[in-house]
Design a protein around this motif. Sequence first.
Motif, mmCIF file in Angstrom:
data_model
loop_
_atom_site.group_PDB
_atom_site.id
_atom_site.type_symbol
_atom_site.label_atom_id
_atom_site.label_comp_id
_atom_site.label_asym_id
_atom_site.label_seq_id
_atom_site.Cartn_x
_atom_site.Cartn_y
_atom_site.Cartn_z
ATOM 1 N N THR A 1 -38.640 -29.609 -41.740
ATOM 2 C CA THR A 1 -38.703 -28.961 -40.250
ATOM 3 C C THR A 1 -39.279 -29.968 -39.436
ATOM 4 O O THR A 1 -38.578 -30.269 -38.276
ATOM 5 N N TYR A 2 -40.248 -30.622 -39.798
ATOM 6 C CA TYR A 2 -40.937 -31.502 -38.956
ATOM 7 C C TYR A 2 -40.438 -32.762 -38.697
ATOM 8 O O TYR A 2 -40.277 -33.265 -37.641
ATOM 9 N N ALA A 3 -39.723 -33.125 -39.763
ATOM 10 C CA ALA A 3 -38.822 -34.412 -39.460
ATOM 11 C C ALA A 3 -37.749 -34.180 -38.627
ATOM 12 O O ALA A 3 -37.518 -35.048 -37.973
ATOM 13 N N ASP A 4 -36.983 -33.187 -38.528
ATOM 14 C CA ASP A 4 -36.062 -32.482 -37.712
ATOM 15 C C ASP A 4 -36.760 -32.558 -36.138
ATOM 16 O O ASP A 4 -36.114 -33.292 -35.268
ATOM 17 N N LYS A 5 -37.790 -31.976 -36.156
ATOM 18 C CA LYS A 5 -38.442 -31.837 -34.640
ATOM 19 C C LYS A 5 -38.718 -33.196 -34.323
ATOM 20 O O LYS A 5 -38.626 -33.819 -33.086
ATOM 21 N N ILE A 6 -39.405 -34.055 -35.055
ATOM 22 C CA ILE A 6 -39.571 -35.274 -34.787
ATOM 23 C C ILE A 6 -38.553 -36.460 -34.287
ATOM 24 O O ILE A 6 -38.686 -37.389 -33.617
ATOM 25 N N SER A 7 -37.553 -36.223 -35.420
ATOM 26 C CA SER A 7 -36.474 -37.153 -34.866
ATOM 27 C C SER A 7 -35.714 -36.544 -33.740
ATOM 28 O O SER A 7 -35.349 -37.641 -32.825
ATOM 29 N N LYS A 8 -35.776 -35.415 -33.294
ATOM 30 C CA LYS A 8 -35.130 -35.008 -31.937
ATOM 31 C C LYS A 8 -35.914 -35.392 -30.907
ATOM 32 O O LYS A 8 -35.406 -35.785 -29.905
ATOM 33 N N ALA A 9 -37.315 -35.475 -30.939
ATOM 34 C CA ALA A 9 -37.975 -36.042 -30.033
ATOM 35 C C ALA A 9 -38.117 -37.547 -29.965
ATOM 36 O O ALA A 9 -37.964 -37.883 -28.646
#
Length: 447
Positions: free
Chosen positions: A247-255
């Motif tokens: 989940t956080y990898a997806d959020k960080i990648s999007k950011a």
Amino acid sequence: MLNISKNSVSEYIDLSKFKSGKEIFNKAYHKRFKSFLLVFSVIMLIILFLPWTQNITSSGSVTTLKPNQRPQTLQSQIPGRIEQWFVQEGDFVKAGDTILRISEVKSDYFDVELAQRTNVQLDAKSSSVSAYKNKIQALNNQISALYNERRLKLEQAKNKLKQAHLKVKTDSIDLEALKIKADIANTQYNRTVDLQAEGLKAVKDVEDSRNKLQEASAKLVSAENKFLVAKNEVINSELAISTLQATYADKISKAQSDLYATQSSAYDTEVQVSKLETDLANYTKRSSLLYVTAPQDGFINKAIKSGIGETFKEGEQLVSIMPSNYELAVEMYVKPIDLPLIHVGEDVRVQFDGWPAIVFSGWPNVSYGTYAAKIVAIENFISPNGKYRVLLSPNEEAAKWPEAIRVGSGAKTIALLDNVPIWFEIWRQINSFPPNFYQPKVAPTKK
């Protein structure tokens, strides 16, 4: 008497007795002529042994010693249309004085406020760059916050996983203990049944043992269930950690994607800002080119483009100017066969057009109206006229050149070479031999 006939009268008549005969035959008419011929011959013989300076004569013109002091023409770096003249031919101008004003002829530059409008666009783009930088900073802060939150969440999930592992370990110990109790209860029940069959135990004891065995079995089943639940909690904790990381990898990648997109937009905007800055500098410089100014102090010679409203292309000559401060020099041209005889630093006599002179090319000391010069430069490549150009400067040790000389006037030069007797020079001229080849005693220093 006229000696027409072979018969001579002088044998019979004495002509000297007559009056005319006395006037003719008694006087020595040829004695003075013979004396004159003798004296003339002696003088000519002495003259033949007098020194004669070999020389090379050439025609040239007056110029200046330095290139920046020569007449020049002013050009415009941009095409335009003549709008106003501020000088006239013959005027003296100082460096920076305005000579004429021109206007634009290209439609791209008709806007008189082009530089101001470009400056407004530049300010707007610069603000966009600042906004993009703030957004980049905000995205960096967001990414940092996500990393920090992920770290805390992972620590929390790992702690929960450790608790689950500990609970599994505790439940497994409890399960083993209950298994032992169940085995003991089963053994006691069997023993009680055997003793009751032998009559040593009552039925009530058998029922109590059966009851304890049932209770131990129930507790064992409950412990096994509890142990399985703990193991499921371990699996759920591991799954939660994996889900949390994803989940956080997806959020960080999007950011980060938003950050890179913003950085790309910021770079594009900076390129546009740089282009606008270049355009603004070009427009400002172009505005200053609408006024043609004097590059140095001088006199306006000739307006090549005249009138008002006349258009011209970039690089076309507009006006000719003559610098006011200059050092005079003379350029002469020598034949290639005479070039080895010319050396830097040698003396040359110069006769200027318009100044009366009596020139004895071989006797420079007795010449009148010529001025001393020295060779300062020799061209290394032949000129279009098939000769080599030689530059002369005034000899400071001799008389000064006339102050009224103007650049461009004609001049005749006499390059002084070796000293030889006059008879040798006459013999050389009759045989069409070149002057003596020689080298100066002191080799000239190369500058």
